[in-house]
Design a protein around this motif. Structure first.
Motif, PDB file in Angstrom:
ATOM      1  N   PRO A 173      32.885  56.346  38.577  1.00  0.00           N
ATOM      2  CA  PRO A 173      33.325  54.956  38.597  1.00  0.00           C
ATOM      3  C   PRO A 173      34.456  54.759  39.597  1.00  0.00           C
ATOM      4  O   PRO A 173      35.368  55.572  39.689  1.00  0.00           O
ATOM      5  N   ALA A 174      34.381  53.654  40.353  1.00  0.00           N
ATOM      6  CA  ALA A 174      35.329  53.414  41.430  1.00  0.00           C
ATOM      7  C   ALA A 174      36.664  52.915  40.899  1.00  0.00           C
ATOM      8  O   ALA A 174      36.862  52.753  39.700  1.00  0.00           O
ATOM      9  N   THR A 175      37.583  52.650  41.823  1.00  0.00           N
ATOM     10  CA  THR A 175      38.947  52.261  41.482  1.00  0.00           C
ATOM     11  C   THR A 175      38.986  51.118  40.480  1.00  0.00           C
ATOM     12  O   THR A 175      38.260  50.145  40.613  1.00  0.00           O
ATOM     13  N   TYR A 176      39.878  51.268  39.509  1.00  0.00           N
ATOM     14  CA  TYR A 176      40.195  50.246  38.505  1.00  0.00           C
ATOM     15  C   TYR A 176      39.109  50.057  37.438  1.00  0.00           C
ATOM     16  O   TYR A 176      39.250  49.203  36.570  1.00  0.00           O
ATOM     17  N   THR A 177      38.034  50.831  37.513  1.00  0.00           N
ATOM     18  CA  THR A 177      36.971  50.663  36.524  1.00  0.00           C
ATOM     19  C   THR A 177      37.497  50.887  35.118  1.00  0.00           C
ATOM     20  O   THR A 177      37.238  50.090  34.201  1.00  0.00           O
ATOM     21  N   GLY A 178      38.234  51.969  34.898  1.00  0.00           N
ATOM     22  CA  GLY A 178      38.758  52.274  33.574  1.00  0.00           C
ATOM     23  C   GLY A 178      39.750  51.235  33.085  1.00  0.00           C
ATOM     24  O   GLY A 178      39.721  50.806  31.934  1.00  0.00           O
ATOM     25  N   ILE A 179      40.643  50.807  33.987  1.00  0.00           N
ATOM     26  CA  ILE A 179      41.649  49.808  33.634  1.00  0.00           C
ATOM     27  C   ILE A 179      40.992  48.493  33.233  1.00  0.00           C
ATOM     28  O   ILE A 179      41.357  47.868  32.232  1.00  0.00           O
ATOM     29  N   ARG A 180      40.009  48.071  34.018  1.00  0.00           N
ATOM     30  CA  ARG A 180      39.376  46.783  33.745  1.00  0.00           C
ATOM     31  C   ARG A 180      38.509  46.833  32.495  1.00  0.00           C
ATOM     32  O   ARG A 180      38.400  45.836  31.778  1.00  0.00           O
ATOM     33  N   ALA A 181      37.913  47.984  32.232  1.00  0.00           N
ATOM     34  CA  ALA A 181      37.154  48.125  30.987  1.00  0.00           C
ATOM     35  C   ALA A 181      38.097  48.060  29.786  1.00  0.00           C
ATOM     36  O   ALA A 181      37.802  47.418  28.766  1.00  0.00           O
ATOM     37  N   HIS A 182      39.245  48.717  29.898  1.00  0.00           N
ATOM     38  CA  HIS A 182      40.235  48.690  28.818  1.00  0.00           C
ATOM     39  C   HIS A 182      40.764  47.268  28.612  1.00  0.00           C
ATOM     40  O   HIS A 182      40.935  46.820  27.471  1.00  0.00           O
ATOM     41  N   ALA A 183      41.004  46.563  29.709  1.00  0.00           N
ATOM     42  CA  ALA A 183      41.534  45.205  29.622  1.00  0.00           C
ATOM     43  C   ALA A 183      40.543  44.264  28.943  1.00  0.00           C
ATOM     44  O   ALA A 183      40.929  43.424  28.118  1.00  0.00           O
ATOM     45  N   LEU A 184      39.266  44.391  29.276  1.00  0.00           N
ATOM     46  CA  LEU A 184      38.251  43.530  28.655  1.00  0.00           C
ATOM     47  C   LEU A 184      38.078  43.871  27.176  1.00  0.00           C
ATOM     48  O   LEU A 184      37.922  42.980  26.329  1.00  0.00           O
ATOM     49  N   LYS A 185      38.136  45.156  26.865  1.00  0.00           N
ATOM     50  CA  LYS A 185      38.074  45.587  25.469  1.00  0.00           C
ATOM     51  C   LYS A 185      39.253  45.024  24.679  1.00  0.00           C
ATOM     52  O   LYS A 185      39.110  44.610  23.522  1.00  0.00           O
ATOM     53  N   SER A 186      40.423  44.984  25.305  1.00  0.00           N
ATOM     54  CA  SER A 186      41.617  44.445  24.649  1.00  0.00           C
ATOM     55  C   SER A 186      41.429  42.965  24.327  1.00  0.00           C
ATOM     56  O   SER A 186      41.779  42.504  23.234  1.00  0.00           O
ATOM     57  N   TRP A 187      40.889  42.207  25.283  1.00  0.00           N
ATOM     58  CA  TRP A 187      40.649  40.790  25.035  1.00  0.00           C
ATOM     59  C   TRP A 187      39.626  40.589  23.919  1.00  0.00           C
ATOM     60  O   TRP A 187      39.815  39.756  23.031  1.00  0.00           O
ATOM     61  N   ASN A 188      38.546  41.365  23.963  1.00  0.00           N
ATOM     62  CA  ASN A 188      37.522  41.232  22.922  1.00  0.00           C
ATOM     63  C   ASN A 188      38.078  41.543  21.539  1.00  0.00           C
ATOM     64  O   ASN A 188      37.738  40.881  20.546  1.00  0.00           O
ATOM     65  N   SER A 189      38.958  42.541  21.468  1.00  0.00           N
ATOM     66  CA  SER A 189      39.599  42.885  20.198  1.00  0.00           C
ATOM     67  C   SER A 189      40.480  41.739  19.713  1.00  0.00           C
ATOM     68  O   SER A 189      40.454  41.365  18.531  1.00  0.00           O
ATOM     69  N   PHE A 190      41.253  41.172  20.631  1.00  0.00           N
ATOM     70  CA  PHE A 190      42.130  40.053  20.273  1.00  0.00           C
ATOM     71  C   PHE A 190      41.319  38.842  19.845  1.00  0.00           C
ATOM     72  O   PHE A 190      41.626  38.185  18.841  1.00  0.00           O
ATOM     73  N   GLU A 191      40.267  38.540  20.586  1.00  0.00           N
ATOM     74  CA  GLU A 191      39.444  37.367  20.283  1.00  0.00           C
ATOM     75  C   GLU A 191      38.806  37.487  18.906  1.00  0.00           C
ATOM     76  O   GLU A 191      38.765  36.521  18.141  1.00  0.00           O
ATOM     77  N   ALA A 192      38.316  38.693  18.579  1.00  0.00           N
ATOM     78  CA  ALA A 192      37.720  38.904  17.256  1.00  0.00           C
ATOM     79  C   ALA A 192      38.765  38.777  16.158  1.00  0.00           C
ATOM     80  O   ALA A 192      38.491  38.246  15.079  1.00  0.00           O
ATOM     81  N   SER A 193      39.982  39.240  16.454  1.00  0.00           N
ATOM     82  CA  SER A 193      41.056  39.179  15.462  1.00  0.00           C
ATOM     83  C   SER A 193      41.482  37.743  15.172  1.00  0.00           C
ATOM     84  O   SER A 193      41.640  37.356  14.013  1.00  0.00           O
ATOM     85  N   VAL A 194      41.659  36.924  16.210  1.00  0.00           N
ATOM     86  CA  VAL A 194      42.121  35.555  15.985  1.00  0.00           C
ATOM     87  C   VAL A 194      41.039  34.701  15.333  1.00  0.00           C
ATOM     88  O   VAL A 194      41.327  33.676  14.713  1.00  0.00           O
ATOM     89  N   ALA A 195      39.774  35.115  15.491  1.00  0.00           N
ATOM     90  CA  ALA A 195      38.700  34.382  14.815  1.00  0.00           C
ATOM     91  C   ALA A 195      38.802  34.545  13.308  1.00  0.00           C
ATOM     92  O   ALA A 195      38.448  33.646  12.539  1.00  0.00           O
TER      93      ALA A 195
END
Length: 519
Positions: free
Chosen positions: A251-273
């Motif tokens: 995986p190229a540059t920032y792949t891991g960071i961006r996957a972690h960031a999207l996972k963080s948003w999905n976790s937050f979104e599920a929590s606030v629901a």
């Protein structure tokens, strides 16, 4: 034969006509600089590829003056008047398409918006959270987070083998835990690299991989080809990989960071629901609250995730690289006197201005003038983003007497501004006392200091980064002294920034080096 001769003649005429128009017609022909740079963009692209762009432009300024034509459609400047014109508040200059390589999930963010209004509207949502008062407030998220991570870093020095021999990675863990905690909070994406979480530490792999420099070059200069390479699948993907065509393996540059960031948003979104949060703390939560308030521009989930992911990337190696260079500079034998004065300053911090762990509070560290001077000098010499910052004017503009047509790229770099010998005597010498009136005009130097850019596009994370650096350095030098190994004499650490590797150019060679702490 007649047809071939005609084709060759026509080709030569087109090339001649193109060169003539570039060099002899139009306002830019009056801007000094090497003819080859003015004829083709690929001459500067070659400097990019060789990792010497910024130093080459700096050399051109030394030869040709404060305005240099560095490509058919780009002019580099190095004067204070140009700085105000291009980057000052209300200048009207916009960011170029170069910044679009930092779009995330197909969405633009604060860093990539070209238009002044788009940028200003987004910045309004974030400015207070990044203000100095908010960063230092005990009731906000940054101060307790930074102080907790400083304590964890000192515990790491005491208990994890190898950390005192090599600080590059551990400083990245510190900045990683600080920025993720600030953006996402502890429950929805805050990392724990300082506590030994191996998955969190692995997030840094694509940030510190030196091959990201080559990938950046391809992404800028061969954009469509690079996109084609990385979107191949099946047999064609295997062919591309086997032929070694990828500038950086997947995986190229920032792949891991961006996957972690999207996972963080999905976790937050599920929590606030399930249950809306009670306190307005993390950046992600602040943006979510705005999106549900129906005030101002509407942000959807990917907008929020993109914004936070961009801040995530921006807040890691910028801070850690500066910390590394600061500690390295203070550890050099010729700079021992500066370290001793810093130790004296931090040892004079009253116990009442320290936490229960004995480390200085963020507010106490913020008030240390000698420490501030040391960090300013490190940022002057080793700015983590020292390269050109390109801008575009939508209208014809005069800069330093030159008419710059609309659509022309103009740029300046901290690297060149910070090495002006008329402003910074002995510019390659690390001398923090120049910021205290010991060598130079402090007021004038501050005008030329550009480590965080300026105007409306000034780095929004300035106060967070300074709080991280001052608090950690105050704690380290209150407890330790630092020095390098004998094998590191005459060797500079190096960092990767955009297309280039940067290092202390007063030394004959560089490599990423190891530095030790001694109690």
């Amino acid at each position: 034969m007649i047809i071939s001769t005609a084709v060759v003649a026509l080709s030569l005429f087109i090339v001649y006509h193109s060169i003539y128009r570039t060099l002899c017609i139009g306002p830019l022909q009056k801007v000094p600089g090497p003819k080859l740079y003015a004829i083709t963009k690929w001459r500067l692209a070659l400097d990019d590829y060789n990792g010497v762009r910024t130093r080459s432009i700096h050399s051109l300024h030394q030869k040709y003056g404060t305005a240099v034509r560095i490509s058919p459609n780009e002019v580099s400047f190095s004067s204070l008047s140009a700085l105000r014109t291009i980057y000052g508040a209300g200048s009207g200059f916009e960011r170029t398409d170069f910044y679009r390589m930092f779009d995330v999930y197909g969405r633009q963010n604060l860093f990539t918006f070209a238009g002044v209004k788009q940028h200003a509207d987004r910045k309004k949502l974030l400015a207070h959270a990044y203000s100095k008062s908010a960063i230092l407030s005990p009731n906000a998220i940054a101060k307790p987070l930074i102080e907790k991570n400083v304590n964890s870093y000192l515990e790491l020095l005491e208990h994890e083998k190898g950390v005192t021999e090599e600080i590059f990675q551990s400083l990245h863990w510190f900045s990683l835990d600080s920025i993720t905690g600030f953006l996402y909070g502890n429950q929805h994406g805050g990392t724990h690299a300082l506590k030994g979480d191996s998955r969190d530490r692995e997030l840094l792999n694509d940030v510190i991989d030196p091959s990201r420099r080559l990938l950046s070059w391809y992404a800028v200069h061969l954009k469509n080809y690079t996109k084609w390479l990385y979107t191949r699948t099946g047999l064609m993907e295997k062919i591309v990989i086997n032929l070694g065509l990828l500038p950086m393996k997947k995986p190229a540059t920032y792949t891991g960071i961006r996957a972690h960031a999207l996972k963080s948003w999905n976790s937050f979104e599920a929590s606030v629901a399930r249950s809306p949060p009670i306190r307005d703390m993390s950046i992600m939560e602040k943006l979510w609250r705005h999106s549900t308030s129906r005030k101002g521009p509407l942000l959807d989930g990917l907008d929020i995730a993109s914004e936070a992911a961009d801040h995530f990337l921006a807040g890691i190696d910028t801070t850690s690289d500066t910390l590394m260079f600061t500690i390295w500079a203070l550890s050099r034998p010729e700079n021992r006197i500066y370290q001793e004065k810093l130790i004296q300053e931090v040892n004079n911090i009253p116990e009442m201005d320290c936490n229960a762990d004995g480390n200085p509070t963020t507010e106490a560290a913020d008030k240390l003038p000698y420490l501030d001077a040391i960090i300013k000098e490190a940022l002057r010499l080793y700015a983590p983003l020292p390269a050109s910052e390109p801008r575009l004017s939508p209208v014809d503009t005069k800069i330093d007497g030159y008419l710059i047509p609309a659509g022309t790229v103009v740029s300046m770099s901290p690297y060149t501004l910070h090495r002006n010998p008329e402003v910074f005597p002995e510019p390659l010498r690390f001398n923090p006392e120049r910021w205290l009136g010991g060598n130079g005009d402090c007021a004038e130097m501050k005008k030329w200091f550009w480590a965080f850019s300026s105007g409306g596009r000034m780095c929004i994370g300035l106060h967070l980064a300074m709080a991280e650096m001052t608090t950690l350095l105050a704690a380290i030098y209150r407890k330790y002294t630092t020095s390098g190994y004998d094998r590191q004499k005459r060797v500079s650490p190096g960092i990767t920034s955009r297309f280039e590797a940067f290092y202390d150019e007063s030394l004959p060679k560089y490599e990423v080096s190891e530095y030790a702490f001694f109690a």
